[in-house]
Design an enzyme around this catalytic site. Structure first.
Site, mmCIF file in Angstrom:
data_model
loop_
_atom_site.group_PDB
_atom_site.id
_atom_site.type_symbol
_atom_site.label_atom_id
_atom_site.label_comp_id
_atom_site.label_asym_id
_atom_site.label_seq_id
_atom_site.Cartn_x
_atom_site.Cartn_y
_atom_site.Cartn_z
ATOM 1 N N GLY A 28 -17.537 26.383 68.640
ATOM 2 C CA GLY A 28 -16.327 27.063 68.181
ATOM 3 C C GLY A 28 -15.276 26.096 67.678
ATOM 4 O O GLY A 28 -14.073 26.268 67.930
ATOM 5 N N ASP B 29 -29.545 25.388 66.020
ATOM 6 C CA ASP B 29 -28.399 25.834 66.815
ATOM 7 C C ASP B 29 -28.689 27.237 67.374
ATOM 8 O O ASP B 29 -29.297 28.071 66.690
ATOM 9 C CB ASP B 29 -27.184 25.858 65.864
ATOM 10 C CG ASP B 29 -25.867 26.052 66.571
ATOM 11 O OD1 ASP B 29 -25.753 25.655 67.750
ATOM 12 O OD2 ASP B 29 -24.935 26.585 65.930
ATOM 13 N N HIS B 30 -28.253 27.487 68.591
ATOM 14 C CA HIS B 30 -28.396 28.805 69.228
ATOM 15 C C HIS B 30 -29.791 29.402 69.073
ATOM 16 O O HIS B 30 -29.940 30.555 68.619
ATOM 17 C CB HIS B 30 -27.343 29.794 68.686
ATOM 18 C CG HIS B 30 -25.948 29.442 69.100
ATOM 19 N ND1 HIS B 30 -25.473 29.605 70.371
ATOM 20 C CD2 HIS B 30 -24.944 28.868 68.396
ATOM 21 C CE1 HIS B 30 -24.223 29.175 70.441
ATOM 22 N NE2 HIS B 30 -23.879 28.703 69.256
ATOM 23 N N HIS C 49 -16.511 31.249 69.023
ATOM 24 C CA HIS C 49 -17.001 31.108 67.644
ATOM 25 C C HIS C 49 -16.104 31.916 66.707
ATOM 26 O O HIS C 49 -15.424 32.845 67.138
ATOM 27 C CB HIS C 49 -18.437 31.630 67.523
ATOM 28 C CG HIS C 49 -19.425 30.826 68.300
ATOM 29 N ND1 HIS C 49 -20.030 31.282 69.442
ATOM 30 C CD2 HIS C 49 -19.916 29.571 68.108
ATOM 31 C CE1 HIS C 49 -20.869 30.359 69.910
ATOM 32 N NE2 HIS C 49 -20.810 29.310 69.117
ATOM 33 N N GLY C 50 -16.133 31.577 65.436
ATOM 34 C CA GLY C 50 -15.397 32.358 64.439
ATOM 35 C C GLY C 50 -13.921 31.991 64.392
ATOM 36 O O GLY C 50 -13.540 30.882 64.753
ATOM 37 N N THR D 230 -17.717 28.119 60.917
ATOM 38 C CA THR D 230 -16.859 29.053 60.164
ATOM 39 C C THR D 230 -16.027 28.345 59.096
ATOM 40 O O THR D 230 -15.884 28.853 57.974
ATOM 41 C CB THR D 230 -15.943 29.821 61.149
ATOM 42 O OG1 THR D 230 -16.793 30.501 62.089
ATOM 43 C CG2 THR D 230 -15.069 30.838 60.443
HETATM 44 P P1 13P Z 1 -17.222 27.851 64.527
HETATM 45 O O1 13P Z 1 -17.885 28.860 63.677
HETATM 46 O O2 13P Z 1 -16.078 28.398 65.296
HETATM 47 O O3 13P Z 1 -16.861 26.608 63.793
HETATM 48 O O4 13P Z 1 -18.278 27.423 65.656
HETATM 49 C C1 13P Z 1 -19.440 26.761 65.288
HETATM 50 C C2 13P Z 1 -20.420 26.697 66.389
HETATM 51 O O5 13P Z 1 -20.079 26.552 67.531
HETATM 52 C C3 13P Z 1 -21.822 26.786 66.011
HETATM 53 O O6 13P Z 1 -22.640 26.840 67.123
#
Ligand code: 13P
Length: 274
Positions: A206, A82-83, A177-178, A230
């Site tokens: 997110g 991811d990312h 995110h978060g 999160t």
């Molecule tokens: P959250 O942390 O908001 O669940 O988002 C996760 C996310 O998009 C990971 O790439």
């Protein structure tokens, strides 16, 4: 069957108008809890870890555990970076056998984002791995740095899809995110407008804090992968804090990860590939 290509999972989700849950993991407990959730619900799942989390659990260790768990699972599991922002890290994931990688060029100008996404696609193809990219600005980075959300333009998104041929696109629609400070206001019209002209699977980042109703509207509008981080990290941390000893802690962490995954899979839609 168990270690799967992410595109195959998103295609199967598309046929069933559902989405595959992609859960962030950073420990054996999180891996085992997430895979157990998918097995108990008899549905495919995506195990993922963001590059920014690797200082806590290096790729050569965590990635090996994710891949091994996938190979032993009784349901199809894709293993995703991811990312990814650094190409050497993306290459390392591909060489290890990750079946999907994300290149996050959302902080780059559009042309540069597309150009590097094309490079990553060329890197991933010999491994048979899928590539996800991102357009627009998703609020707050995965690592927790504040940044304002900026919705992606439909025109740019369609151009991005056409000119890169990426397998999945994370489109910023007001998501972050978060932890959301207020109720998130998602722009479903952006997803709908893209989908009218292009059926490439879309990704929702997110996921923590988004309502079940909004998840369903995203899925109706072509979202086939939904990221949850999160909620999982928070639940696992709470579970660990309230344990009486190490082994109790480990059991509680696994159970917390399992429950978070199950709750979300229940909304995204469980399905069997057979
Ligand atoms: P959250 O942390 O908001 O669940 O988002 C996760 C996310 O998009 C990971 O790439």
């Amino acid at each position: 069957m168990p270690l799967c290509n992410m595109t195959d999972l998103m295609r199967a989700a598309e046929e069933r108008s559902k989405a595959v849950g992609a859960f962030s993991v950073s420990s054996l407990e999180m891996i085992r809890g997430t895979v157990r959730a998918a097995e108990e619900m008899n549905t495919p799942v995506i195990l993922q870890v963001a590059q920014v989390r690797l200082p806590h659990a290096p790729l050569y260790l965590l990635g090996s555990a994710m891949l091994t768990a996938a190979r032993h699972a009784r349901v199809p599991v894709a293993v995703h970076l991811d990312h990814g922002v650094a190409l050497p890290c993306i290459r390392e994931a591909l060489e290890m056998g990750f079946t999907s990688v994300m290149f996050d060029g959302s902080s780059l100008p559009l042309e540069e984002n597309m150009q590097t996404t094309r490079r990553v696609i060329a890197m991933a193809r010999p491994y048979g791995a899928s590539v996800e990219a991102e357009i627009g600005v998703i609020g707050k980075t995965e690592g927790g740095q504040e940044r304002a959300a900026v919705c992606a333009s439909v025109e740019d998104s369609l151009r991005f899809l056409k000119e890169t041929g990426v397998d999945a696109l994370a489109v910023a629609i007001g998501n972050a995110h978060g932890v959301y400070t207020g109720a998130p206001k998602l722009h479903f019209d952006i997803l709908a407008a893209i989908r009218r002209q292009d059926r490439t699977p879309l990704v929702l980042h997110g996921g923590t804090g988004i309502s079940d109703e909004d998840f369903r509207r995203c899925i109706e509008n072509g979202v086939r992968k939904i990221n949850i981080a999160t909620a999982a990290y928070g639940a696992v941390y709470e579970a660990a804090r309230n344990a009486s000893d190490y082994f109790h802690m480990s059991d509680r962490m696994e159970e917390a990860a399992c429950q978070v995954a199950k709750r979300h899979i229940g909304v995204f839609g469980a399905f069997s590939l057979s």
